[in-house]
Design a protein around this motif. Sequence first.
Motif, PDB file in Angstrom:
ATOM      1  N   LYS A  92       2.847   0.818  10.877  1.00 43.44           N
ATOM      2  CA  LYS A  92       3.045   0.537   9.454  1.00 43.44           C
ATOM      3  C   LYS A  92       2.057  -0.539   9.000  1.00 43.44           C
ATOM      4  O   LYS A  92       1.420  -0.401   7.957  1.00 43.44           O
ATOM      5  CB  LYS A  92       4.491   0.097   9.210  1.00 43.44           C
ATOM      6  CG  LYS A  92       4.829  -0.115   7.750  1.00 43.44           C
ATOM      7  CD  LYS A  92       6.316  -0.304   7.561  1.00 43.44           C
ATOM      8  CE  LYS A  92       6.660  -1.757   7.538  1.00 43.44           C
ATOM      9  NZ  LYS A  92       8.070  -2.024   7.195  1.00 43.44           N
ATOM     10  N   LYS A  93       1.897  -1.575   9.805  1.00 47.04           N
ATOM     11  CA  LYS A  93       0.927  -2.625   9.475  1.00 47.04           C
ATOM     12  C   LYS A  93      -0.487  -2.056   9.455  1.00 47.04           C
ATOM     13  O   LYS A  93      -1.293  -2.375   8.581  1.00 47.04           O
ATOM     14  CB  LYS A  93       1.025  -3.770  10.477  1.00 47.04           C
ATOM     15  CG  LYS A  93       2.262  -4.622  10.287  1.00 47.04           C
ATOM     16  CD  LYS A  93       2.351  -5.709  11.323  1.00 47.04           C
ATOM     17  CE  LYS A  93       3.667  -6.450  11.215  1.00 47.04           C
ATOM     18  NZ  LYS A  93       3.853  -7.425  12.269  1.00 47.04           N
TER      19      LYS A  93
ATOM     20  N   TYR B 125       6.620   1.835  15.138  1.00 41.68           N
ATOM     21  CA  TYR B 125       6.594   2.078  13.700  1.00 41.68           C
ATOM     22  C   TYR B 125       6.102   0.839  12.958  1.00 41.68           C
ATOM     23  O   TYR B 125       5.270   0.934  12.047  1.00 41.68           O
ATOM     24  CB  TYR B 125       7.983   2.490  13.207  1.00 41.68           C
ATOM     25  CG  TYR B 125       8.111   2.513  11.712  1.00 41.68           C
ATOM     26  CD1 TYR B 125       7.474   3.490  10.948  1.00 41.68           C
ATOM     27  CD2 TYR B 125       8.863   1.545  11.050  1.00 41.68           C
ATOM     28  CE1 TYR B 125       7.585   3.497   9.572  1.00 41.68           C
ATOM     29  CE2 TYR B 125       8.975   1.549   9.673  1.00 41.68           C
ATOM     30  CZ  TYR B 125       8.337   2.526   8.938  1.00 41.68           C
ATOM     31  OH  TYR B 125       8.448   2.528   7.581  1.00 41.68           O
ATOM     32  N   GLN B 126       6.603  -0.337  13.343  1.00 42.51           N
ATOM     33  CA  GLN B 126       6.191  -1.570  12.684  1.00 42.51           C
ATOM     34  C   GLN B 126       4.695  -1.829  12.870  1.00 42.51           C
ATOM     35  O   GLN B 126       3.998  -2.238  11.940  1.00 42.51           O
ATOM     36  CB  GLN B 126       7.015  -2.763  13.194  1.00 42.51           C
ATOM     37  CG  GLN B 126       8.474  -2.704  12.799  1.00 42.51           C
ATOM     38  CD  GLN B 126       8.681  -2.667  11.296  1.00 42.51           C
ATOM     39  OE1 GLN B 126       7.949  -3.282  10.526  1.00 42.51           O
ATOM     40  NE2 GLN B 126       9.686  -1.922  10.869  1.00 42.51           N
TER      41      GLN B 126
ATOM     42  N   LEU C  92       3.274   9.725   8.816  1.00 42.04           N
ATOM     43  CA  LEU C  92       4.528   9.822   8.062  1.00 42.04           C
ATOM     44  C   LEU C  92       5.283  11.110   8.381  1.00 42.04           C
ATOM     45  O   LEU C  92       6.507  11.107   8.461  1.00 42.04           O
ATOM     46  CB  LEU C  92       4.259   9.706   6.566  1.00 42.04           C
ATOM     47  CG  LEU C  92       3.772   8.334   6.111  1.00 42.04           C
ATOM     48  CD1 LEU C  92       3.416   8.359   4.624  1.00 42.04           C
ATOM     49  CD2 LEU C  92       4.798   7.259   6.411  1.00 42.04           C
TER      50      LEU C  92
ATOM     51  N   VAL D  47      11.182   6.528   9.483  1.00 39.33           N
ATOM     52  CA  VAL D  47      11.095   6.072   8.101  1.00 39.33           C
ATOM     53  C   VAL D  47      12.475   6.179   7.449  1.00 39.33           C
ATOM     54  O   VAL D  47      12.919   5.249   6.767  1.00 39.33           O
ATOM     55  CB  VAL D  47      10.046   6.894   7.308  1.00 39.33           C
ATOM     56  CG1 VAL D  47      10.052   6.510   5.842  1.00 39.33           C
ATOM     57  CG2 VAL D  47       8.655   6.705   7.912  1.00 39.33           C
TER      58      VAL D  47
END
Length: 154
Positions: free
Chosen positions: A85-86, A81-82, A106, A113
Amino acid sequence: MGEQFKQKQIPVPSGLSEEQVNLAKAFVKERHETGISVQEFCSKYGKSTKTFYEWKNDEKFESYLTALGGTIVSDDEREAYQIVKKKIMQMATKQNASVKEIELYLNTFSYVVEAEKQERMKELGIQPAHEKAGENKTVEERKNALIGRLTATN
């Protein structure tokens, strides 16, 4: 890296029945493992979707579901996720960023999330509804606390 799930107990909010607690746990587990829909879940467990959605409208039940979901998010999923996300933030700054790509991520990882939102809320001192102070006290404990406050002011 192997999947490591955070093992922690989520306090059960007062006012939830044993049936609600058991079905919440089963729903979160099956939703994570198989992606089962609410309709399929309710059919499998002999519960009406109307009742389940009424429960979900209850802040305590919904918060409990969210907290349970956060406990089954693995470290690998959080790490992915990190990274994504970036990547999404990088994509969002480009002119050719696809809204569909962002929405797909998403929608696919909405439980991650939500788990992250819960953690951020706790860092800000905002308690989820299922953890609010005093909510898990017995009627007797609440009565004694109220009497204590009343007699202290006289």
